[in-house]
Design an enzyme around this catalytic site. Structure first.
Site, mmCIF file in Angstrom:
data_model
loop_
_atom_site.group_PDB
_atom_site.id
_atom_site.type_symbol
_atom_site.label_atom_id
_atom_site.label_comp_id
_atom_site.label_asym_id
_atom_site.label_seq_id
_atom_site.Cartn_x
_atom_site.Cartn_y
_atom_site.Cartn_z
ATOM 1 N N GLY A 288 0.381 -1.112 -0.029
ATOM 2 C CA GLY A 288 0.403 -0.122 0.114
ATOM 3 C C GLY A 288 1.175 1.216 -0.113
ATOM 4 O O GLY A 288 2.127 1.029 -0.142
ATOM 5 N N GLY B 276 -0.461 1.572 7.260
ATOM 6 C CA GLY B 276 -0.402 0.539 7.823
ATOM 7 C C GLY B 276 0.428 -0.312 7.779
ATOM 8 O O GLY B 276 0.226 -1.846 8.385
ATOM 9 N N LYS B 277 1.172 -0.225 6.501
ATOM 10 C CA LYS B 277 1.665 -2.193 6.192
ATOM 11 C C LYS B 277 2.707 -2.061 7.029
ATOM 12 O O LYS B 277 2.576 -3.592 7.593
ATOM 13 C CB LYS B 277 2.921 -1.300 5.181
ATOM 14 C CG LYS B 277 2.225 -0.934 3.679
ATOM 15 C CD LYS B 277 2.992 -1.324 2.906
ATOM 16 C CE LYS B 277 4.308 0.142 2.733
ATOM 17 N NZ LYS B 277 3.908 1.319 2.727
ATOM 18 N N CYS C 282 -8.810 14.599 1.027
ATOM 19 C CA CYS C 282 -10.273 14.883 0.789
ATOM 20 C C CYS C 282 -11.010 13.441 2.000
ATOM 21 O O CYS C 282 -11.834 13.491 1.786
ATOM 22 C CB CYS C 282 -10.602 14.389 -1.024
ATOM 23 S SG CYS C 282 -10.331 12.295 -1.252
ATOM 24 N N GLU D 54 9.970 -2.612 4.707
ATOM 25 C CA GLU D 54 10.393 -1.842 2.892
ATOM 26 C C GLU D 54 11.427 -2.688 2.055
ATOM 27 O O GLU D 54 11.871 -2.502 1.244
ATOM 28 C CB GLU D 54 11.346 -0.980 3.794
ATOM 29 C CG GLU D 54 11.685 -0.372 5.020
ATOM 30 C CD GLU D 54 9.809 0.563 4.884
ATOM 31 O OE1 GLU D 54 10.307 1.347 5.584
ATOM 32 O OE2 GLU D 54 9.815 1.019 3.511
ATOM 33 N N ALA D 55 10.168 -4.552 1.298
ATOM 34 C CA ALA D 55 10.968 -4.764 0.772
ATOM 35 C C ALA D 55 11.345 -4.137 -0.353
ATOM 36 O O ALA D 55 11.618 -4.310 -1.239
ATOM 37 C CB ALA D 55 9.382 -5.949 0.379
ATOM 38 N N CYS E 102 -6.096 9.820 -2.811
ATOM 39 C CA CYS E 102 -6.779 9.548 -3.354
ATOM 40 C C CYS E 102 -6.087 9.102 -5.115
ATOM 41 O O CYS E 102 -5.642 10.166 -5.373
ATOM 42 C CB CYS E 102 -8.222 9.517 -2.960
ATOM 43 S SG CYS E 102 -8.687 10.801 -3.899
HETATM 44 N N1 LIG Z 1 -2.658 9.970 6.176
HETATM 45 C C1 LIG Z 1 -2.710 9.050 6.940
HETATM 46 N N2 LIG Z 1 -3.511 7.994 7.147
HETATM 47 C C2 LIG Z 1 -3.838 7.239 7.172
HETATM 48 N N3 LIG Z 1 -2.668 7.356 8.628
HETATM 49 C C3 LIG Z 1 -2.128 7.882 8.806
HETATM 50 C C4 LIG Z 1 -1.401 8.984 8.003
HETATM 51 N N4 LIG Z 1 -1.252 9.771 8.446
HETATM 52 C C5 LIG Z 1 -0.036 9.207 9.548
HETATM 53 N N5 LIG Z 1 -0.493 8.184 9.952
HETATM 54 C C6 LIG Z 1 -0.041 6.408 10.973
HETATM 55 O O1 LIG Z 1 0.536 5.841 10.185
HETATM 56 C C7 LIG Z 1 0.122 4.970 10.547
HETATM 57 C C8 LIG Z 1 1.070 3.873 9.890
HETATM 58 O O2 LIG Z 1 2.144 3.645 10.016
HETATM 59 P P1 LIG Z 1 2.673 2.613 9.672
HETATM 60 O O3 LIG Z 1 1.979 0.816 9.897
HETATM 61 O O4 LIG Z 1 4.487 2.961 9.632
HETATM 62 O O5 LIG Z 1 2.869 2.918 8.494
HETATM 63 P P2 LIG Z 1 3.148 2.136 6.577
HETATM 64 O O6 LIG Z 1 4.427 1.273 6.661
HETATM 65 O O7 LIG Z 1 2.167 1.566 5.522
HETATM 66 O O8 LIG Z 1 4.091 3.731 6.265
HETATM 67 C C9 LIG Z 1 -1.064 4.566 11.250
HETATM 68 O O9 LIG Z 1 -1.302 4.008 11.622
HETATM 69 C C10 LIG Z 1 -1.328 6.001 11.331
HETATM 70 O O10 LIG Z 1 -1.273 6.456 13.004
HETATM 71 C C1 LIG Z 2 7.287 6.910 -2.325
HETATM 72 C C2 LIG Z 2 8.414 6.189 -2.039
HETATM 73 C C3 LIG Z 2 8.561 6.787 -1.010
HETATM 74 N N1 LIG Z 2 10.561 6.258 -0.241
HETATM 75 C C4 LIG Z 2 10.306 6.083 0.739
HETATM 76 C C5 LIG Z 2 10.208 7.018 1.714
HETATM 77 C C6 LIG Z 2 10.366 6.140 2.637
HETATM 78 O O1 LIG Z 2 11.303 6.110 3.032
HETATM 79 C C7 LIG Z 2 9.996 5.315 2.549
HETATM 80 C C8 LIG Z 2 8.207 4.284 3.027
HETATM 81 O O2 LIG Z 2 8.124 4.373 3.928
HETATM 82 P P1 LIG Z 2 6.533 3.629 4.406
HETATM 83 O O3 LIG Z 2 7.684 2.787 5.621
HETATM 84 O O4 LIG Z 2 6.341 3.323 3.853
HETATM 85 O O5 LIG Z 2 6.070 5.032 5.300
HETATM 86 O O6 LIG Z 2 10.188 4.342 1.374
HETATM 87 C C9 LIG Z 2 11.328 6.617 -1.997
HETATM 88 O O7 LIG Z 2 12.399 6.282 -1.790
HETATM 89 N N2 LIG Z 2 10.456 6.919 -3.084
HETATM 90 C C10 LIG Z 2 9.305 6.723 -3.276
HETATM 91 O O8 LIG Z 2 9.173 7.029 -4.526
HETATM 92 ZN ZN LIG Z 3 -8.073 12.081 -2.565
#
Ligand SMILES: Nc1ncnc2c1ncn2[C@@H]1O[C@H](COP(=O)(O)OP(=O)(O)O)[C@@H](O)[C@H]1O
Ligand SMILES: Cc1cn([C@H]2C[C@H](O)[C@@H](COP(=O)(O)O)O2)c(=O)[nH]c1=O
Ligand SMILES: [Zn+2]
Length: 191
Positions: free
Chosen positions: A23, A28-29, A155, A96-97, A184
């Site tokens: 995602g 939330g990954k 939005c 971060e795969a 979105c």
């Molecule tokens: N726009 C947003 N939509 C949803 N969650 C968000 C947003 N901005 C910040 N968050 C926070 O980010 C958390 C998810 O963090 P994380 O699991 O590290 O996401 P990911 O690994 O996908 O980047 C959510 O639980 C929420 O607290």
């Molecule tokens: C879209 C995008 C992201 N990145 C980097 C930015 C963050 O350090 C990670 C993603 O972190 P998350 O756990 O999913 O929040 O990737 C990037 O290097 N290039 C990109 O296009």
């Molecule tokens: Zn939107």
């Protein structure tokens, strides 16, 4: 080898699988990855967690979510290191795969065929909405793919893209809210 050991060996080799959680940023990954790995640890399974050495955003060795939830991990510089360090355990977690090399799908396949449950979290798309690194290959060969969504900051609809806020065309640019926001499909096309 006694019959029951052979049966156990076959059954454990049959128990392998690949699960992908993908995602946009903030979807939330990492939270979901940590949740699944913590449950495996509670079940007293042998768990090893890996992340790319390049991901030094929040912590050098721990996997850390945007909510500051964390779990210890081993930073590695290639997917072959995961094969080396992960083939003797029951569960392997990878965060971060998207930053790993294109051998990662093959490594995860080998681990799953040896009976390892492999759980992977990563960005499916980059800031331009293009597939990111080994993610397409991982999603193709996985038993399950869970797509999670953030909230579009423009939005409030479901966000599947990571919009880059700063003028930088490099594919890899570590960062968080200062550099990216989830959007979105409609709002991703806006300035
Ligand atoms: N726009 C947003 N939509 C949803 N969650 C968000 C947003 N901005 C910040 N968050 C926070 O980010 C958390 C998810 O963090 P994380 O699991 O590290 O996401 P990911 O690994 O996908 O980047 C959510 O639980 C929420 O607290
Ligand atoms: C879209 C995008 C992201 N990145 C980097 C930015 C963050 O350090 C990670 C993603 O972190 P998350 O756990 O999913 O929040 O990737 C990037 O290097 N290039 C990109 O296009
Ligand atoms: Zn939107």
């Amino acid at each position: 080898m006694l019959f029951n050991e052979e049966v156990f060996k076959r059954r454990s080799e049959l128990g392998g699988s690949v699960e992908v959680i993908c995602g946009s940023m903030f979807s939330g990954k990492t939270e979901e990855l940590i949740r699944r790995l913590r449950r495996a640890q509670i079940a007293r399974l042998n768990v090893e967690i890996f992340k790319p050495k390049t991901d030094t955003r929040y912590h050098e060795t721990e996997v850390v979510s945007h909510n500051q939830n964390s779990i210890p991990s081993t930073p590695v510089d290639s997917s072959s290191a995961i094969l080396l360090l992960g083939s003797q355990v029951q569960v392997v977690g990878i965060d971060e795969a998207q930053f790993f090399d294109d051998e990662l799908p093959n490594v995860c396949n080998i681990l799953a065929n040896k009976g390892v449950r492999v759980i992977i979290a990563g960005l499916d798309m980059d800031f331009q909405g293009k597939p990111f690194g080994p993610m397409p290959g991982l999603m193709a060969m996985a038993e399950s793919v869970t797509k999670v969504h953030a909230v579009c900051v423009k939005c409030g609809n479901e966000a599947l893209y990571s919009y880059r806020l700063v003028p930088n065309d490099a594919k890899i640019l570590l960062g968080e809210m200062e550099s990216y926001e989830p959007r979105c499909r409609h709002c991703f096309g806006l300035e």
